[in-house]
Scaffold this active site. Structure first.
Site, mmCIF file in Angstrom:
data_model
loop_
_atom_site.group_PDB
_atom_site.id
_atom_site.type_symbol
_atom_site.label_atom_id
_atom_site.label_comp_id
_atom_site.label_asym_id
_atom_site.label_seq_id
_atom_site.Cartn_x
_atom_site.Cartn_y
_atom_site.Cartn_z
ATOM 1 N N CYS A 71 0.839 -1.202 0.000
ATOM 2 C CA CYS A 71 0.000 0.000 0.000
ATOM 3 C C CYS A 71 0.875 1.254 0.000
ATOM 4 O O CYS A 71 1.699 1.443 0.900
ATOM 5 C CB CYS A 71 -0.921 0.010 1.220
ATOM 6 S SG CYS A 71 -1.833 1.559 1.392
ATOM 7 N N HIS A 132 -4.258 0.871 7.976
ATOM 8 C CA HIS A 132 -4.664 0.551 6.610
ATOM 9 C C HIS A 132 -6.182 0.485 6.423
ATOM 10 O O HIS A 132 -6.693 0.808 5.347
ATOM 11 C CB HIS A 132 -4.024 -0.772 6.177
ATOM 12 C CG HIS A 132 -4.281 -1.130 4.753
ATOM 13 N ND1 HIS A 132 -3.722 -0.438 3.695
ATOM 14 C CD2 HIS A 132 -5.072 -2.094 4.199
ATOM 15 C CE1 HIS A 132 -4.134 -0.969 2.557
ATOM 16 N NE2 HIS A 132 -4.952 -1.976 2.824
ATOM 17 N N ASN A 172 -14.021 9.780 -2.002
ATOM 18 C CA ASN A 172 -14.709 8.692 -2.680
ATOM 19 C C ASN A 172 -14.489 7.447 -1.824
ATOM 20 O O ASN A 172 -13.345 7.031 -1.626
ATOM 21 C CB ASN A 172 -14.138 8.452 -4.077
ATOM 22 C CG ASN A 172 -14.239 9.680 -4.953
ATOM 23 O OD1 ASN A 172 -15.214 10.418 -4.889
ATOM 24 N ND2 ASN A 172 -13.228 9.922 -5.768
ATOM 25 N N HIS A 185 -8.553 7.555 2.803
ATOM 26 C CA HIS A 185 -7.990 8.819 2.352
ATOM 27 C C HIS A 185 -9.055 9.600 1.595
ATOM 28 O O HIS A 185 -10.086 9.078 1.190
ATOM 29 C CB HIS A 185 -6.781 8.579 1.439
ATOM 30 C CG HIS A 185 -7.134 7.991 0.104
ATOM 31 N ND1 HIS A 185 -7.501 6.662 -0.068
ATOM 32 C CD2 HIS A 185 -7.205 8.537 -1.146
ATOM 33 C CE1 HIS A 185 -7.767 6.429 -1.334
ATOM 34 N NE2 HIS A 185 -7.599 7.548 -2.022
#
Length: 349
Positions: A71, A132, A172, A185
């Site tokens: 990631c 995460h 989003n 995020h």
């Protein structure tokens, strides 16, 4: 309100990584990601819709659904490869989007008989947490208050850029909304023009403050949660079955005018709405969320609000923007706002 520390770290591409937190960040950087960007976006004028379309060909190469162990938004010092954030920990991080739709490198492209312009402006990524899978619904109220203050800081900083005419923080959430990275995020787009939807809102608020006009109904009939300064409600003119707006009870043009109590109440609304959505679906609820503030720092007409659009038609059934919505811009609804407000209130109040 707790003191916020802001660290400005100069990356190996001479661009800035911003680290925000309640604790001062002093850690030395580990190996940095080799960052190169050939994004030179440009805009073309669509005369049929009278709006700008931006083109950024490099975006097709952006990272898409990497495995957790690769990631690019996780703390890089904890992994065996570099990431966008070369530290072992952070609270909230902001950095330039490598595949920007608007940036300082924007250049003009000549297209015969079509009006074009460079896509000047800025695009930033805002990473909510080092964890995460730690979404907004998992975050403490303190962390959401920190996120709110980061949004405020970015508004004030980006508005200083003479190329920037409008700043839009948004998120989003979920693959249904186009997410290609699961790490929690959002993004901040700083446009070189006022977007059409905001231009329409500016004109509407100059005619009358329609939110103040219907505030009593929002508080009593369409409310899903409220506190001293804000109401979260399904707008009576919603275009999505479970659309929710967070609205200050008194006119204010943007969050840069919030006092400490308003920051706290606003953060509570964000938390209640996102947690409520997840409880309603019994899973992570997909949505598009955006902060609608005035293009001007001082505006006695514009009424700041946050809009949430879950792409759901009814229950967990997806809503597809089909013929009428896509071709005519006319939304067709099969759930009344009064009904969805009553349903969501069970999970958000």
């Amino acid at each position: 309100m707790r003191q916020i520390h802001k660290r400005i770290f100069l990356r190996n591409d001479n661009k800035k990584l911003f680290l925000y937190g309640y604790k001062e960040h002093k850690e030395e950087a580990s190996n940095q990601l080799e960052i190169s960007s050939n994004s030179e976006p440009h805009m073309r004028w669509n005369p049929s819709r009278e709006e700008w379309v931006t083109y950024s060909a490099g975006r097709k190469n952006r990272t898409s659904f990497p495995p957790k162990e690769y990631c690019p938004l996780c703390p890089g010092s904890n992994l065996n490869y570099p990431t966008e954030i070369p530290f072992s920990n952070f609270e909230v991080a902001v950095f330039p989007n490598r595949w920007a739709s608007f940036n300082r490198l924007g250049k003009n492209i000549s297209v015969d008989k079509i009006l074009t312009k460079p896509s000047k402006g800025e695009c930033e990524v805002i990473v909510y947490s080092p964890e995460h899978l730690d979404t907004v619904s998992d975050m403490s109220l303190d962390r959401i208050e920190l996120l709110t203050q980061v949004w405020i800081d970015r508004y004030l900083e980006l508005q200083k850029n003479p190329d920037v005419k409008y700043v839009l923080p948004f998120e989003n959430r979920g693959e249904e909304c186009g997410v290609t990275l699961h790490h929690p995020h959002g993004q901040i787009y700083a446009y070189p023009f006022v977007p059409p939807a905001i231009e329409t809102e500016v004109k509407a608020f100059k005619k009358e403050n329609f939110l103040i006009k219907i505030m009593n109904d929002l508080e009593e009939k369409y409310c899903v949660y409220q506190n001293d300064h804000f109401v979260a409600a399904v707008p009576p003119f919603a275009r999505y079955a479970y659309e929710v707006w967070i609205i200050p009870k008194n006119q204010i043009e943007g969050p840069w005018k919030f006092n400490d109590k308003q920051i706290n109440d606003f953060s509570k609304c964000i938390q209640k709405v996102v947690k409520g959505y997840d409880a309603f679906l019994n899973r992570i609820c997909p949505y598009i969320m955006g902060l609608h503030a005035s293009p001007e720092k001082n505006d006695n007409n514009f009424h700041f609000h946050v809009e949430f659009y879950p792409p759901l038609r009814h229950g967990d059934k997806p809503k597809v923007l089909a013929g009428s919505e896509s071709m005519a811009g006319v939304f067709i609804m099969d759930v009344l706002p009064e009904e969805s407000a009553k349903e969501l209130r069970k999970y958000m109040a």
